[in-house]
Design a protein around this motif. Structure first.
Motif, PDB file in Angstrom:
ATOM      1  N   ILE A 143      26.109 -45.449 -39.768  1.00 14.83           N
ATOM      2  CA  ILE A 143      27.367 -44.930 -39.212  1.00 14.83           C
ATOM      3  C   ILE A 143      27.059 -43.960 -38.078  1.00 14.83           C
ATOM      4  N   GLU A 144      26.088 -43.086 -38.296  1.00 12.35           N
ATOM      5  CA  GLU A 144      25.692 -42.129 -37.254  1.00 12.35           C
ATOM      6  C   GLU A 144      25.178 -42.860 -36.025  1.00 12.35           C
TER       7      GLU A 144
ATOM      8  N   ILE B   8      26.011 -45.890 -35.042  1.00 13.57           N
ATOM      9  CA  ILE B   8      27.160 -46.543 -34.395  1.00 13.57           C
ATOM     10  C   ILE B   8      27.975 -45.554 -33.588  1.00 13.57           C
ATOM     11  N   THR B   9      28.132 -44.341 -34.111  1.00 10.55           N
ATOM     12  CA  THR B   9      29.013 -43.368 -33.472  1.00 10.55           C
ATOM     13  C   THR B   9      28.286 -42.433 -32.513  1.00 10.55           C
TER      14      THR B   9
END
Length: 157
Positions: free
Chosen positions: A150-151, A153-154
């Motif tokens: 997630i990190e 991706i963001t």
């Protein structure tokens, strides 16, 4: 040709009125369904399902809570959420009318108001409550692997 043009415009003007009649019928059936579910709903039990996992998590990660503390949390949640959640539930008729057909709403209402349908639907919160710890466990197990992704991706490029 004039006749066809006139007929076309008459049809176009009639469609919004028919669409509103259809929506009114959908809202009416949805209101019947919502009224039936609200008669059966225990809003305090619903709210209890919101705060109990939090209290259980807090008790598991630090000192257990006293009955007085748990009662105070229950009162706090009840005082702050009973009316707003009731209002949300009562507003679902309009949403249901916008996303479901008249046949779907009629089937849902008829199912809910039937002997077995109503019984099944009244047991769904219990099913959700039993599954909640399992769902939490799945999330807790998956998050360490998912969080770096997630990190990534963001993260800004």
């Amino acid at each position: 040709m004039r006749f066809l043009t006139g007929a076309f415009f008459a049809l176009c003007l009639a469609l919004p009125a028919h669409a509103q009649d259809d929506r009114d019928a959908r809202v009416a059936v949805a209101k019947d369904y919502v009224a039936a579910t609200m008669r059966d709903m225990d809003i305090q039990e619903f709210i209890r399902q919101l705060w109990q996992p939090m209290v259980q998590q807090m008790a598991a990660t630090r000192q257990p809570m006293s009955p007085e503390q748990i009662s105070a949390i229950e009162t706090l949640f009840s005082d702050h959420l009973t009316q707003p959640l009731t209002d949300v539930m009562l507003q679902q008729d309009e949403i249901m009318a916008d996303i479901m057909t008249l046949d779907e709403l009629t089937a849902l209402r008829d199912f809910y108001t039937s002997e077995h349908g109503g019984s099944v639907m009244r047991k769904m919160p219990q099913l959700a409550q039993i599954q909640q710890p399992m769902i939490s466990a799945v999330l807790q197990k998956a998050m360490p692997e998912m969080m770096p992704k997630i990190e990534a991706i963001t993260a800004p490029d």
